[in-house]
Design a protein around this motif. Structure first.
Motif, PDB file in Angstrom:
ATOM      1  N   PRO A   1       0.791  -1.235   0.000  1.00 34.00           N
ATOM      2  CA  PRO A   1       0.000   0.000   0.000  1.00 34.00           C
ATOM      3  C   PRO A   1       0.825   1.287   0.000  1.00 34.00           C
ATOM      4  CG  PRO A   1      -0.072  -0.989   2.160  1.00 34.00           C
ATOM      5  CD  PRO A   1       0.639  -1.951   1.245  1.00 34.00           C
ATOM      6  N   PHE A   2       2.094   1.184   0.295  1.00 31.85           N
ATOM      7  CA  PHE A   2       2.922   2.385   0.406  1.00 31.85           C
ATOM      8  C   PHE A   2       3.697   2.619  -0.882  1.00 31.85           C
ATOM      9  CE2 PHE A   2       2.385   0.761   4.684  1.00 31.85           C
ATOM     10  CZ  PHE A   2       1.880   1.868   5.318  1.00 31.85           C
ATOM     11  N   THR A   3       3.408   3.729  -1.522  1.00 31.67           N
ATOM     12  CA  THR A   3       4.164   4.100  -2.711  1.00 31.67           C
ATOM     13  C   THR A   3       4.989   5.332  -2.376  1.00 31.67           C
ATOM     14  OG1 THR A   3       2.310   5.411  -3.503  1.00 31.67           O
ATOM     15  CG2 THR A   3       2.463   3.167  -4.320  1.00 31.67           C
ATOM     16  N   GLU A   4       6.230   5.326  -2.816  1.00 38.83           N
ATOM     17  CA  GLU A   4       7.120   6.420  -2.459  1.00 38.83           C
ATOM     18  C   GLU A   4       7.191   7.460  -3.555  1.00 38.83           C
ATOM     19  OE1 GLU A   4      10.829   4.487  -1.754  1.00 38.83           O
ATOM     20  OE2 GLU A   4      11.366   4.463  -3.855  1.00 38.83           O
ATOM     21  N   MET A   5       7.461   8.672  -3.124  1.00 43.75           N
ATOM     22  CA  MET A   5       7.727   9.775  -4.041  1.00 43.75           C
ATOM     23  C   MET A   5       9.147  10.224  -3.747  1.00 43.75           C
ATOM     24  SD  MET A   5       4.207  11.885  -3.560  1.00 43.75           S
ATOM     25  CE  MET A   5       3.970  11.436  -1.857  1.00 43.75           C
ATOM     26  N   ARG A   6       9.978  10.179  -4.735  1.00 42.41           N
ATOM     27  CA  ARG A   6      11.382  10.563  -4.561  1.00 42.41           C
ATOM     28  C   ARG A   6      11.484  12.078  -4.657  1.00 42.41           C
ATOM     29  NH1 ARG A   6      15.615   8.332  -2.659  1.00 42.41           N
ATOM     30  NH2 ARG A   6      17.558   8.511  -3.766  1.00 42.41           N
ATOM     31  N   VAL A   7      12.036  12.692  -3.618  1.00 45.61           N
ATOM     32  CA  VAL A   7      12.233  14.143  -3.594  1.00 45.61           C
ATOM     33  C   VAL A   7      13.673  14.395  -3.179  1.00 45.61           C
ATOM     34  CG1 VAL A   7      11.508  16.322  -2.587  1.00 45.61           C
ATOM     35  CG2 VAL A   7       9.821  14.532  -2.976  1.00 45.61           C
ATOM     36  N   GLY A   8      14.471  14.843  -4.126  1.00 41.61           N
ATOM     37  CA  GLY A   8      15.889  15.035  -3.831  1.00 41.61           C
ATOM     38  C   GLY A   8      16.523  13.707  -3.459  1.00 41.61           C
ATOM     39  N   LYS A   9      17.154  13.670  -2.297  1.00 39.02           N
ATOM     40  CA  LYS A   9      17.779  12.436  -1.834  1.00 39.02           C
ATOM     41  C   LYS A   9      16.863  11.619  -0.932  1.00 39.02           C
ATOM     42  CE  LYS A   9      22.504  14.082  -2.028  1.00 39.02           C
ATOM     43  NZ  LYS A   9      23.735  14.302  -1.280  1.00 39.02           N
TER      44      LYS A   9
END
Length: 60
Positions: A35-43
């Motif tokens: 259920p957890f999707t990540e959003m990459r922001v910088g590092k």
């Protein structure tokens, strides 16, 4: 879940760790599940508070 009202719509792994009261390693293991999707922001990575709430309610 009024205690989550002070958080933004996206959470860091450290914030999720503090909310759940678990270790950082367990937090990262949990965040690898569906259920957890990540959003990459910088590092760093951010995760949706909405998905955390759904998971807590057992609606994943």
């Amino acid at each position: 879940m009024k205690y989550l009202n002070g958080y933004t719509d996206t959470l860091t792994p450290r914030q999720i760790k503090d909310i759940l009261g678990i270790g950082l390693r367990q937090t990262y293991q949990l965040l690898k599940t569906k259920p957890f999707t990540e959003m990459r922001v910088g590092k760093g990575n951010l995760y949706s508070k909405r998905f955390l709430l759904l998971w807590l309610e057992g609606k994943d």
